[in-house]
Write an enzyme that holds these catalytic residues in place. Structure first.
Site, PDB file in Angstrom:
ATOM      1  N   ASN A  17       0.832  -1.214   0.000  1.00 22.41           N
ATOM      2  CA  ASN A  17       0.000   0.000   0.000  1.00 22.41           C
ATOM      3  C   ASN A  17       0.866   1.263   0.000  1.00 22.41           C
ATOM      4  O   ASN A  17       0.507   2.275   0.598  1.00 22.41           O
ATOM      5  CB  ASN A  17      -0.927  -0.004   1.235  1.00 22.41           C
TER       6      ASN A  17
ATOM      7  N   SER B 282      -5.055   1.066  17.706  1.00 23.44           N
ATOM      8  CA  SER B 282      -6.079   1.994  17.240  1.00 23.44           C
ATOM      9  C   SER B 282      -7.138   2.198  18.308  1.00 23.44           C
ATOM     10  O   SER B 282      -7.414   1.297  19.111  1.00 23.44           O
ATOM     11  CB  SER B 282      -6.717   1.391  15.987  1.00 23.44           C
TER      12      SER B 282
ATOM     13  N   TYR C  84     -10.761  -5.926  11.126  1.00 20.20           N
ATOM     14  CA  TYR C  84      -9.569  -5.085  11.291  1.00 20.20           C
ATOM     15  C   TYR C  84      -9.369  -4.741  12.769  1.00 20.20           C
ATOM     16  O   TYR C  84      -8.273  -4.896  13.325  1.00 20.20           O
ATOM     17  CB  TYR C  84      -9.709  -3.796  10.454  1.00 20.20           C
TER      18      TYR C  84
ATOM     19  N   LYS D 161      -6.263  -5.731  15.735  1.00 20.55           N
ATOM     20  CA  LYS D 161      -5.540  -4.834  16.652  1.00 20.55           C
ATOM     21  C   LYS D 161      -5.704  -5.332  18.090  1.00 20.55           C
ATOM     22  O   LYS D 161      -4.751  -5.365  18.870  1.00 20.55           O
ATOM     23  CB  LYS D 161      -6.073  -3.397  16.526  1.00 20.55           C
TER      24      LYS D 161
ATOM     25  N   VAL E 185     -21.933  13.170   3.630  1.00 21.36           N
ATOM     26  CA  VAL E 185     -21.797  13.213   5.089  1.00 21.36           C
ATOM     27  C   VAL E 185     -22.675  12.096   5.646  1.00 21.36           C
ATOM     28  O   VAL E 185     -23.905  12.122   5.486  1.00 21.36           O
ATOM     29  CB  VAL E 185     -22.222  14.592   5.650  1.00 21.36           C
TER      30      VAL E 185
END
Ligand code: NAD
Ligand code: UFG
Length: 333
Positions: free
Chosen positions: A35, A124, A149, A153, A217
């Site tokens: 990445n 995170s 994900y 962590k 939004v």
């Protein structure tokens, strides 16, 4: 002695590389460029005048890591390498568990083999899960993550905590990042997402550049002052400086400490967007759309532990974050 930055060609890793070099530290970077791009190493050199030693290798390849450790005297690792897209992790959980957990385990095993006793890990705020109440404090329970994900962590934190219990000489710092945004003031390095950005700031920057026509939004019915999501946005250069201090801290302490890296201030999606418009003089068209699945209303840090243990405090505000995000985006055109 050198500090090994796994994933050091990525967004946070490259900014940390710059701040480490500026602080006079020797660094080695390993990244498989999944990445990121090799030219980031040139850019780090352009900014600092020092070319970091670079290995294009996969951290899941133990032999490759052993070679790096045998060719360099590594006394600390900052482990950034990993996949980080929340939505993608829901689509490809096995890939996320494989890459994130495997790379962490390989790093830990090779550190042990070579007697390397300190590690700083990129964790995170997501580990606080969906039931936590703001501001998040390090001694709050973790877990209840809403995506694979986040679970990677959480699991790597647990692995490192166990490792520190088993090896009394080991020092582990779990840095829990809030929402890193912005870029180096040179505009040379920054966040360069592939395809449509998932995160707010790169999306706003692409709307400003005319690449996307408006910002969606996600939700205006949260229990927040203006109804839009509130986050603890933190300038990536402040975050990088936190790593320099965490490395020094890790060298002088044993055991495992979790430390939030956030400003302690929450800004809403609309506040960030308006700050971007004001600072850069560019209008950002937007539309309200329904909430994004899995999003929280409010997420911000109690940043006092970082001040207490690292003597670290964020110095850059929302205006610098917006200025530097646009500075990098403009440079790419
Ligand atoms: P990034 O994708 O820009 O950087 C990660 C780097 O790791 C990339 O250069 C990638 O090529 C490399 N990489 C991935 N798997 C690898 C492997 N197996 N071997 C070698 N290199 C590998 O991401 P980032 O934003 O710089 O994030 C760095 C770390 O911080 C990640 O662990 C991420 O999960 C964590 N984090 C990021 C954020 C954020 O919002 N950016 C928030 C919290 C935590
Ligand atoms: N948002 C929009 N429109 C967009 C993108 C985002 O309105 O196009 C909103 C989101 O709904 C949220 C806020 O902007 O309210 C921030 O969203 P981001 O996607 O930028 O960031 P998240 O807080 O969702 O997630 C980030 C990282 C995760 C990390 C988490 C907690 O991407 O890796 O912070 O630290 F786990």
């Amino acid at each position: 002695m050198s500090v090994l930055l796994t994933g050091g060609a990525g967004y946070i890793g490259s900014h940390t590389a710059v701040e480490m070099i500026n602080a006079g530290k020797e660094i080695v970077i390993v990244d498989n460029l999944y990445n990121s791009e090799a030219k980031v190493i040139d850019l780090i050199e352009q900014i600092t005048g020092v070319r970091p030693k670079f290995y294009k290798e996969d951290c899941c390849d133990k032999k490759a890591l052993e070679k790096i450790f045998s060719e360099n005297e590594i006394d600390t690792v900052i482990h950034f390498a990993g996949y980080k897209a929340v939505g993608e992790s829901v689509e490809k959980p096995a890939e996320y568990y494989r890459n994130n957990i495997d790379s962490a385990l390989c790093v830990i095993e090779v550190m042990k083999e070579f007697g390397c006793k300190s590690i700083v890990f990129s964790s995170s705020a997501t580990v606080y899960g969906s039931d936590a109440t703001v501001p998040y404090k390090e001694d709050m329970p973790t877990g209840g993550c809403t995506n694979p994900y986040g679970w990677t962590k959480y699991m790597i934190e647990q692995i490192l905590r166990d490792q520190a219990k088993a090896d009394k000489e080991l020092s582990v710092v779990l840095l829990r990042y809030f929402n890193p945004v912005g870029a180096h003031e040179s505009g040379l390095i920054g966040e360069n997402p592939k395809g449509i950005p998932n995160n707010l700031m790169p999306y706003i920057a692409q709307v400003a550049a005319g690449i996307r026509d408006h910002l969606n939004v996600f939700g205006n019915d949260y229990d927040t002052p203006d109804g839009t999501g509130v986050r603890d946005f933190i300038h990536v250069v402040d975050l990088a400086k936190g790593h320099v201090l965490a490395v020094d801290y890790a060298k002088n302490h044993k055991g495992c400490e979790a430390i939030n890296l956030g400003t302690g201030n929450g800004y809403s999606v609309l506040q960030l967007m308006r700050a971007f418009e004001d600072v850069n003089g560019i209008k950002i068209p937007y539309e309200f759309t329904p909430r994004r699945a899995g999003d929280l209303g409010s997420c911000y840090a109690d940043a006092s532990k970082a001040k207490e243990l690292l003597n670290w405090k964020a110095g850059l505000g929302i205006n610098e974050m917006c200025r530097d995000s646009w500075g990098y985006q403009k440079n790419k055109k």
